[in-house]
Design a protein around this motif. Structure first.
Motif, PDB file in Angstrom:
ATOM      1  N   LEU A  27       0.848  -1.187   0.000  1.00 31.06           N
ATOM      2  CA  LEU A  27       0.000   0.000   0.000  1.00 31.06           C
ATOM      3  C   LEU A  27       0.888   1.243   0.000  1.00 31.06           C
ATOM      4  N   PRO A  28       0.601   2.229  -0.822  1.00 31.98           N
ATOM      5  CA  PRO A  28       1.415   3.444  -0.821  1.00 31.98           C
ATOM      6  C   PRO A  28       1.191   4.314   0.412  1.00 31.98           C
ATOM      7  N   VAL A  29       0.065   4.118   1.085  1.00 28.61           N
ATOM      8  CA  VAL A  29      -0.263   4.876   2.296  1.00 28.61           C
ATOM      9  C   VAL A  29      -1.294   4.068   3.078  1.00 28.61           C
ATOM     10  N   LEU A  30      -1.236   4.201   4.396  1.00 28.65           N
ATOM     11  CA  LEU A  30      -2.155   3.448   5.254  1.00 28.65           C
ATOM     12  C   LEU A  30      -2.583   4.327   6.417  1.00 28.65           C
ATOM     13  N   ARG A  31      -3.880   4.312   6.682  1.00 32.46           N
ATOM     14  CA  ARG A  31      -4.393   4.995   7.868  1.00 32.46           C
ATOM     15  C   ARG A  31      -4.816   3.942   8.877  1.00 32.46           C
ATOM     16  N   THR A  32      -4.368   4.118  10.114  1.00 31.70           N
ATOM     17  CA  THR A  32      -4.809   3.278  11.216  1.00 31.70           C
ATOM     18  C   THR A  32      -5.137   4.216  12.369  1.00 31.70           C
ATOM     19  N   VAL A  37       0.504   6.759   7.620  1.00 33.66           N
ATOM     20  CA  VAL A  37       1.913   6.499   7.316  1.00 33.66           C
ATOM     21  C   VAL A  37       2.035   6.202   5.828  1.00 33.66           C
ATOM     22  N   THR A  38       2.972   6.877   5.183  1.00 32.59           N
ATOM     23  CA  THR A  38       3.204   6.600   3.768  1.00 32.59           C
ATOM     24  C   THR A  38       4.264   5.512   3.631  1.00 32.59           C
ATOM     25  N   SER A  39       4.213   4.796   2.545  1.00 32.49           N
ATOM     26  CA  SER A  39       5.336   3.960   2.148  1.00 32.49           C
ATOM     27  C   SER A  39       6.411   4.910   1.638  1.00 32.49           C
ATOM     28  N   GLY A  40       7.589   4.396   1.397  1.00 28.90           N
ATOM     29  CA  GLY A  40       8.671   5.231   0.885  1.00 28.90           C
ATOM     30  C   GLY A  40       8.287   5.850  -0.447  1.00 28.90           C
ATOM     31  N   GLN A  41       8.438   7.151  -0.531  1.00 34.79           N
ATOM     32  CA  GLN A  41       8.112   7.884  -1.755  1.00 34.79           C
ATOM     33  C   GLN A  41       9.405   8.337  -2.416  1.00 34.79           C
ATOM     34  N   LEU A  42       9.450   8.177  -3.716  1.00 36.21           N
ATOM     35  CA  LEU A  42      10.632   8.502  -4.507  1.00 36.21           C
ATOM     36  C   LEU A  42      10.463   9.861  -5.189  1.00 36.21           C
ATOM     37  N   PRO A  43      11.527  10.446  -5.703  1.00 34.85           N
ATOM     38  CA  PRO A  43      11.414  11.719  -6.424  1.00 34.85           C
ATOM     39  C   PRO A  43      10.872  11.493  -7.841  1.00 34.85           C
ATOM     40  N   VAL A  44       9.591  11.218  -7.900  1.00 32.73           N
ATOM     41  CA  VAL A  44       8.911  10.903  -9.154  1.00 32.73           C
ATOM     42  C   VAL A  44       8.092  12.108  -9.600  1.00 32.73           C
ATOM     43  N   PRO A 140      15.569   1.747  -4.329  1.00 36.40           N
ATOM     44  CA  PRO A 140      14.785   1.234  -5.449  1.00 36.40           C
ATOM     45  C   PRO A 140      14.865   2.142  -6.673  1.00 36.40           C
ATOM     46  N   LEU A 141      14.980   1.512  -7.834  1.00 31.79           N
ATOM     47  CA  LEU A 141      14.982   2.200  -9.124  1.00 31.79           C
ATOM     48  C   LEU A 141      16.088   3.241  -9.246  1.00 31.79           C
ATOM     49  N   ASN A 142      17.157   3.079  -8.442  1.00 27.20           N
ATOM     50  CA  ASN A 142      18.302   3.973  -8.455  1.00 27.20           C
ATOM     51  C   ASN A 142      17.941   5.402  -8.054  1.00 27.20           C
ATOM     52  N   ALA A 143      16.837   5.566  -7.294  1.00 27.55           N
ATOM     53  CA  ALA A 143      16.430   6.895  -6.836  1.00 27.55           C
ATOM     54  C   ALA A 143      17.458   7.451  -5.862  1.00 27.55           C
ATOM     55  N   ALA A 144      17.635   8.756  -5.884  1.00 27.14           N
ATOM     56  CA  ALA A 144      18.585   9.411  -4.991  1.00 27.14           C
ATOM     57  C   ALA A 144      18.116   9.400  -3.543  1.00 27.14           C
ATOM     58  N   VAL A 145      16.801   9.513  -3.331  1.00 24.91           N
ATOM     59  CA  VAL A 145      16.246   9.542  -1.978  1.00 24.91           C
ATOM     60  C   VAL A 145      14.932   8.790  -1.928  1.00 24.91           C
ATOM     61  N   GLU A 146      14.554   8.449  -0.718  1.00 23.61           N
ATOM     62  CA  GLU A 146      13.234   7.874  -0.436  1.00 23.61           C
ATOM     63  C   GLU A 146      12.766   8.516   0.864  1.00 23.61           C
ATOM     64  N   ILE A 147      11.532   9.023   0.867  1.00 19.61           N
ATOM     65  CA  ILE A 147      10.990   9.746   2.013  1.00 19.61           C
ATOM     66  C   ILE A 147       9.712   9.056   2.495  1.00 19.61           C
ATOM     67  N   VAL A 148       9.606   8.912   3.826  1.00 18.15           N
ATOM     68  CA  VAL A 148       8.421   8.366   4.489  1.00 18.15           C
ATOM     69  C   VAL A 148       7.910   9.441   5.441  1.00 18.15           C
ATOM     70  N   ILE A 149       6.592   9.662   5.453  1.00 18.66           N
ATOM     71  CA  ILE A 149       6.012  10.633   6.380  1.00 18.66           C
ATOM     72  C   ILE A 149       4.949   9.956   7.224  1.00 18.66           C
ATOM     73  N   TRP A 150       5.004  10.254   8.527  1.00 21.30           N
ATOM     74  CA  TRP A 150       3.989   9.827   9.492  1.00 21.30           C
ATOM     75  C   TRP A 150       3.217  11.075   9.902  1.00 21.30           C
ATOM     76  N   ALA A 151       1.893  11.033   9.844  1.00 24.99           N
ATOM     77  CA  ALA A 151       1.079  12.200  10.184  1.00 24.99           C
ATOM     78  C   ALA A 151      -0.065  11.814  11.120  1.00 24.99           C
ATOM     79  N   GLU A 152      -0.358  12.691  12.043  1.00 26.78           N
ATOM     80  CA  GLU A 152      -1.534  12.536  12.910  1.00 26.78           C
ATOM     81  C   GLU A 152      -2.668  13.335  12.299  1.00 26.78           C
ATOM     82  N   VAL A 153      -3.843  12.711  12.208  1.00 25.07           N
ATOM     83  CA  VAL A 153      -5.015  13.402  11.672  1.00 25.07           C
ATOM     84  C   VAL A 153      -6.142  13.374  12.673  1.00 25.07           C
TER      85      VAL A 153
END
Length: 153
Positions: A27-32, A37-44, A140-153
């Motif tokens: 899943l690219p993102v999950l709410r519990t 919480v996002t999965s790792g996001q690439l500079p796409v 993954p995919l030779n990306a320079a960075v991967e970013i994950v964000i956790w947020a409270e809603v």
């Protein structure tokens, strides 16, 4: 109607993209509960990774920071896809930054600052977060960075 956070991003010269699709069986993102919480996001951008390679070798620190900013925008797009409006975010809890870096490179925090500063500028005090900035031999995919964000809603 555009959210307050999206308006701030636009004032800063950024446009929130459509949430990127997952590139695997996850899943690219999950709410519990109240946590998103996002999965790792690439500079796409679109469907293309715009910063490939190792920071400190093929890429400069500024390239890495720009890649982190793009990946953070993708993570925010994932959060918006789940909650409908970024103004529902009460607090950004954590940012995880993974930097594909050359041996001996030690500027990981400078690279991940690209994501962190974008978030603080967009969310104000609610954007101040905990963080990790780590160097990796590959991503993954030779990306320079991967970013994950956790947020409270």
């Amino acid at each position: 109607m555009t959210s307050r956070v999206e308006t701030k991003l636009q004032e800063m010269g950024h446009r929130l993209p459509a949430a990127p699709e997952a590139v695997g069986a996850y899943l690219p993102v999950l709410r519990t509960g109240n946590l998103v919480v996002t999965s790792g996001q690439l500079p796409v951008v679109g469907k293309e990774i715009v910063f490939r390679g190792r920071v400190g070798d093929q890429l400069h620190v500024d390239d890495g920071a720009n890649a982190a900013r793009i990946a953070a925008l993708n993570a925010l797009a994932q959060i918006k896809a789940v909650v409908g409006d970024l103004d529902h975010v009460k607090r950004i809890v954590r940012v995880e930054g993974y930097v594909q870096s050359a041996p001996g490179f030690d500027g990981h925090s400078l690279v991940v600052n690209g994501a962190s500063q974008l978030i603080v500028d967009a969310f104000g005090e609610a954007g101040r977060h905990t963080r990790v900035a780590l160097g990796m031999s590959s991503l993954p995919l030779n990306a320079a960075v991967e970013i994950v964000i956790w947020a409270e809603v």
